[in-house]
Write a protein that holds these residues in place. Structure first.
Motif, PDB file in Angstrom:
ATOM      1  N   GLY A 128       0.792  -1.220   0.000  1.00 25.52           N
ATOM      2  CA  GLY A 128       0.000   0.000   0.000  1.00 25.52           C
ATOM      3  C   GLY A 128       0.823   1.267   0.000  1.00 25.52           C
ATOM      4  O   GLY A 128       0.301   2.359   0.187  1.00 25.52           O
ATOM      5  N   SER A 129       2.106   1.161  -0.231  1.00 21.93           N
ATOM      6  CA  SER A 129       2.977   2.327  -0.220  1.00 21.93           C
ATOM      7  C   SER A 129       3.639   2.497  -1.586  1.00 21.93           C
ATOM      8  O   SER A 129       4.614   1.821  -1.873  1.00 21.93           O
ATOM      9  N   PRO A 130       3.161   3.320  -2.470  1.00 21.03           N
ATOM     10  CA  PRO A 130       1.990   4.179  -2.302  1.00 21.03           C
ATOM     11  C   PRO A 130       0.673   3.508  -2.691  1.00 21.03           C
ATOM     12  O   PRO A 130      -0.387   4.030  -2.378  1.00 21.03           O
ATOM     13  N   VAL A 131       0.709   2.363  -3.370  1.00 18.82           N
ATOM     14  CA  VAL A 131      -0.528   1.671  -3.743  1.00 18.82           C
ATOM     15  C   VAL A 131      -0.371   0.180  -3.503  1.00 18.82           C
ATOM     16  O   VAL A 131       0.735  -0.336  -3.382  1.00 18.82           O
ATOM     17  N   PHE A 132      -1.506  -0.518  -3.441  1.00 21.31           N
ATOM     18  CA  PHE A 132      -1.516  -1.971  -3.451  1.00 21.31           C
ATOM     19  C   PHE A 132      -1.553  -2.393  -4.909  1.00 21.31           C
ATOM     20  O   PHE A 132      -2.311  -1.836  -5.700  1.00 21.31           O
ATOM     21  N   TRP A 133      -0.772  -3.414  -5.281  1.00 18.70           N
ATOM     22  CA  TRP A 133      -0.770  -3.917  -6.658  1.00 18.70           C
ATOM     23  C   TRP A 133      -1.467  -5.255  -6.696  1.00 18.70           C
ATOM     24  O   TRP A 133      -1.326  -6.069  -5.783  1.00 18.70           O
ATOM     25  N   TRP A 134      -2.219  -5.514  -7.752  1.00 18.17           N
ATOM     26  CA  TRP A 134      -2.999  -6.730  -7.914  1.00 18.17           C
ATOM     27  C   TRP A 134      -2.541  -7.470  -9.156  1.00 18.17           C
ATOM     28  O   TRP A 134      -2.251  -6.868 -10.178  1.00 18.17           O
ATOM     29  N   TRP A 135      -2.494  -8.809  -9.066  1.00 24.22           N
ATOM     30  CA  TRP A 135      -2.252  -9.687 -10.208  1.00 24.22           C
ATOM     31  C   TRP A 135      -2.844 -11.044  -9.892  1.00 24.22           C
ATOM     32  O   TRP A 135      -3.161 -11.342  -8.745  1.00 24.22           O
ATOM     33  N   ASP A 136      -2.973 -11.863 -10.909  1.00 25.29           N
ATOM     34  CA  ASP A 136      -3.505 -13.209 -10.751  1.00 25.29           C
ATOM     35  C   ASP A 136      -2.326 -14.164 -10.630  1.00 25.29           C
ATOM     36  O   ASP A 136      -1.628 -14.419 -11.609  1.00 25.29           O
ATOM     37  N   PRO A 137      -2.067 -14.723  -9.438  1.00 26.22           N
ATOM     38  CA  PRO A 137      -0.908 -15.602  -9.255  1.00 26.22           C
ATOM     39  C   PRO A 137      -0.959 -16.870 -10.095  1.00 26.22           C
ATOM     40  O   PRO A 137       0.062 -17.492 -10.336  1.00 26.22           O
ATOM     41  N   ALA A 138      -2.137 -17.241 -10.592  1.00 28.77           N
ATOM     42  CA  ALA A 138      -2.235 -18.420 -11.452  1.00 28.77           C
ATOM     43  C   ALA A 138      -1.592 -18.163 -12.815  1.00 28.77           C
ATOM     44  O   ALA A 138      -1.229 -19.099 -13.517  1.00 28.77           O
ATOM     45  N   LYS A 139      -1.440 -16.897 -13.202  1.00 24.99           N
ATOM     46  CA  LYS A 139      -0.882 -16.562 -14.513  1.00 24.99           C
ATOM     47  C   LYS A 139       0.611 -16.272 -14.475  1.00 24.99           C
ATOM     48  O   LYS A 139       1.257 -16.213 -15.514  1.00 24.99           O
ATOM     49  N   GLY A 140       1.154 -16.042 -13.272  1.00 25.14           N
ATOM     50  CA  GLY A 140       2.577 -15.786 -13.210  1.00 25.14           C
ATOM     51  C   GLY A 140       3.005 -15.305 -11.843  1.00 25.14           C
ATOM     52  O   GLY A 140       2.193 -15.140 -10.932  1.00 25.14           O
ATOM     53  N   LYS A 162       3.704 -17.751 -16.106  1.00 26.36           N
ATOM     54  CA  LYS A 162       3.810 -19.196 -15.927  1.00 26.36           C
ATOM     55  C   LYS A 162       3.984 -19.846 -17.287  1.00 26.36           C
ATOM     56  O   LYS A 162       3.392 -19.427 -18.276  1.00 26.36           O
ATOM     57  N   VAL A 163       4.796 -20.871 -17.359  1.00 27.36           N
ATOM     58  CA  VAL A 163       5.027 -21.592 -18.609  1.00 27.36           C
ATOM     59  C   VAL A 163       3.718 -22.227 -19.061  1.00 27.36           C
ATOM     60  O   VAL A 163       2.997 -22.822 -18.264  1.00 27.36           O
ATOM     61  N   GLY A 164       3.414 -22.061 -20.348  1.00 30.22           N
ATOM     62  CA  GLY A 164       2.221 -22.670 -20.919  1.00 30.22           C
ATOM     63  C   GLY A 164       0.936 -21.907 -20.668  1.00 30.22           C
ATOM     64  O   GLY A 164      -0.139 -22.374 -21.022  1.00 30.22           O
ATOM     65  N   LYS A 165       1.006 -20.735 -20.047  1.00 31.16           N
ATOM     66  CA  LYS A 165      -0.189 -19.932 -19.803  1.00 31.16           C
ATOM     67  C   LYS A 165      -0.324 -18.910 -20.921  1.00 31.16           C
ATOM     68  O   LYS A 165       0.504 -18.013 -21.056  1.00 31.16           O
ATOM     69  N   PRO A 166      -1.370 -19.003 -21.752  1.00 33.84           N
ATOM     70  CA  PRO A 166      -1.514 -18.074 -22.860  1.00 33.84           C
ATOM     71  C   PRO A 166      -2.027 -16.707 -22.435  1.00 33.84           C
ATOM     72  O   PRO A 166      -1.914 -15.748 -23.173  1.00 33.84           O
ATOM     73  N   ASP A 167      -2.595 -16.606 -21.240  1.00 32.36           N
ATOM     74  CA  ASP A 167      -3.168 -15.336 -20.809  1.00 32.36           C
ATOM     75  C   ASP A 167      -2.081 -14.341 -20.444  1.00 32.36           C
ATOM     76  O   ASP A 167      -0.973 -14.688 -20.053  1.00 32.36           O
ATOM     77  N   LEU A 168      -2.442 -13.120 -20.538  1.00 34.07           N
ATOM     78  CA  LEU A 168      -1.568 -12.009 -20.216  1.00 34.07           C
ATOM     79  C   LEU A 168      -1.333 -11.941 -18.716  1.00 34.07           C
ATOM     80  O   LEU A 168      -2.272 -12.025 -17.938  1.00 34.07           O
ATOM     81  N   LEU A 169      -0.080 -11.824 -18.316  1.00 30.96           N
ATOM     82  CA  LEU A 169       0.235 -11.560 -16.919  1.00 30.96           C
ATOM     83  C   LEU A 169       0.242 -10.048 -16.770  1.00 30.96           C
ATOM     84  O   LEU A 169       1.072  -9.361 -17.351  1.00 30.96           O
ATOM     85  N   GLY A 170      -0.699  -9.533 -16.059  1.00 31.47           N
ATOM     86  CA  GLY A 170      -0.810  -8.089 -15.889  1.00 31.47           C
ATOM     87  C   GLY A 170      -0.740  -7.704 -14.433  1.00 31.47           C
ATOM     88  O   GLY A 170      -0.984  -8.508 -13.534  1.00 31.47           O
ATOM     89  N   LEU A 171      -0.410  -6.470 -14.206  1.00 34.98           N
ATOM     90  CA  LEU A 171      -0.286  -5.919 -12.864  1.00 34.98           C
ATOM     91  C   LEU A 171      -0.996  -4.579 -12.876  1.00 34.98           C
ATOM     92  O   LEU A 171      -0.775  -3.763 -13.777  1.00 34.98           O
ATOM     93  N   ALA A 172      -1.863  -4.362 -11.897  1.00 30.18           N
ATOM     94  CA  ALA A 172      -2.643  -3.132 -11.864  1.00 30.18           C
ATOM     95  C   ALA A 172      -2.853  -2.695 -10.417  1.00 30.18           C
ATOM     96  O   ALA A 172      -2.837  -3.532  -9.508  1.00 30.18           O
ATOM     97  N   PRO A 173      -3.067  -1.400 -10.193  1.00 31.75           N
ATOM     98  CA  PRO A 173      -3.394  -0.945  -8.833  1.00 31.75           C
ATOM     99  C   PRO A 173      -4.676  -1.596  -8.335  1.00 31.75           C
ATOM    100  O   PRO A 173      -5.660  -1.696  -9.069  1.00 31.75           O
ATOM    101  N   LYS A 174      -4.649  -2.048  -7.094  1.00 25.53           N
ATOM    102  CA  LYS A 174      -5.797  -2.730  -6.496  1.00 25.53           C
ATOM    103  C   LYS A 174      -6.787  -1.705  -5.965  1.00 25.53           C
ATOM    104  O   LYS A 174      -6.407  -0.669  -5.453  1.00 25.53           O
ATOM    105  N   ASP A 175      -8.060  -2.029  -6.106  1.00 25.49           N
ATOM    106  CA  ASP A 175      -9.120  -1.230  -5.490  1.00 25.49           C
ATOM    107  C   ASP A 175      -9.161  -1.638  -4.020  1.00 25.49           C
ATOM    108  O   ASP A 175      -9.470  -2.782  -3.700  1.00 25.49           O
ATOM    109  N   VAL A 176      -8.843  -0.724  -3.129  1.00 20.61           N
ATOM    110  CA  VAL A 176      -8.764  -1.071  -1.706  1.00 20.61           C
ATOM    111  C   VAL A 176     -10.142  -1.263  -1.082  1.00 20.61           C
ATOM    112  O   VAL A 176     -10.247  -1.738   0.037  1.00 20.61           O
ATOM    113  N   TYR A 177     -11.217  -0.922  -1.808  1.00 20.58           N
ATOM    114  CA  TYR A 177     -12.558  -1.057  -1.260  1.00 20.58           C
ATOM    115  C   TYR A 177     -13.276  -2.321  -1.729  1.00 20.58           C
ATOM    116  O   TYR A 177     -14.354  -2.632  -1.272  1.00 20.58           O
ATOM    117  N   ARG A 178     -12.693  -3.027  -2.697  1.00 22.96           N
ATOM    118  CA  ARG A 178     -13.318  -4.260  -3.185  1.00 22.96           C
ATOM    119  C   ARG A 178     -12.231  -5.133  -3.790  1.00 22.96           C
ATOM    120  O   ARG A 178     -11.115  -4.685  -4.011  1.00 22.96           O
TER     121      ARG A 178
END
Length: 187
Positions: free
Chosen positions: A11-23, A37-53
């Motif tokens: 949370g300093s300065p933001v919380f970052w969110w990603w899907d651990p199943a993708k990488g 992750k090897v063999g995962k066709p989906d995009l591994l992305g990282l984005a600021p997390k919404d702290v309220y949901r």
């Protein structure tokens, strides 16, 4: 976030969110490392997390996202920034993506729900940069304006430069589009 504190989720300065199943995402010596992750066709992305949901923070209005990249995977890898996107799955995403591919081609793309609905908004070859071994800084910015008819439109700009150089005054790619007014932003 410069990640010098060694943590992407404190949370300093933001919380970052990603899907651990993708990488895996880790902070190593102040650098953020993303490895799909090897063999995962989906995009591994990282984005600021919404702290309220659960999930990512949505943005509307003017926004600029700047990141420094080095890709370490050989072959068709690329690095990019997304904004006003509906999510991180490349098979149903809607929004704008600006980035660079291993062939040194800068690209600005609008996704409308599937890879086949992809619309190229602009592209340009970048000079002597090897993104497999050299860092590149990308900035994707979007700003809204209204036409004389009162219609909302967006100016989307992509800039690229190497560390130690000044940010280019003029973007390498400029596009105007009105499709998306809000969404997620990240890498």
């Amino acid at each position: 976030d410069d990640f010098r504190d060694g943590n992407a989720q404190d949370g300093s300065p933001v919380f970052w969110w990603w899907d651990p199943a993708k990488g895996d995402v880790a902070v190593v010596e102040g650098d953020l490392r993303m490895r799909p992750k090897v063999g995962k066709p989906d995009l591994l992305g990282l984005a600021p997390k919404d702290v309220y949901r659960d999930g990512m923070q949505k943005y509307a209005g003017d926004l600029a996202v700047t990141a420094q990249f080095t890709t370490t995977q050989s072959g068709g890898s690329s690095a990019g920034i997304f904004t006003r996107c509906s999510g991180l799955n490349p098979y149903n995403v809607k929004g704008y993506v600006g980035g660079i591919g291993t062939n040194n081609q800068l690209f600005l793309i609008r996704f409308d729900g599937s890879p086949s609905s992809m619309r190229q908004l602009g592209w340009r070859m970048l000079g002597n940069v090897d993104i497999g071994s050299e860092d590149i800084i990308l900035q994707l910015s979007i700003s809204d304006f209204f036409t004389s008819q009162g219609t909302r439109n967006s100016r989307i700009e992509l800039r690229a430069w190497q560390p130690g150089e000044e940010m280019p005054i003029n973007p390498q790619i400029i596009a105007t589009d009105s499709q998306y007014s809000e969404g997620y932003a990240g890498f």
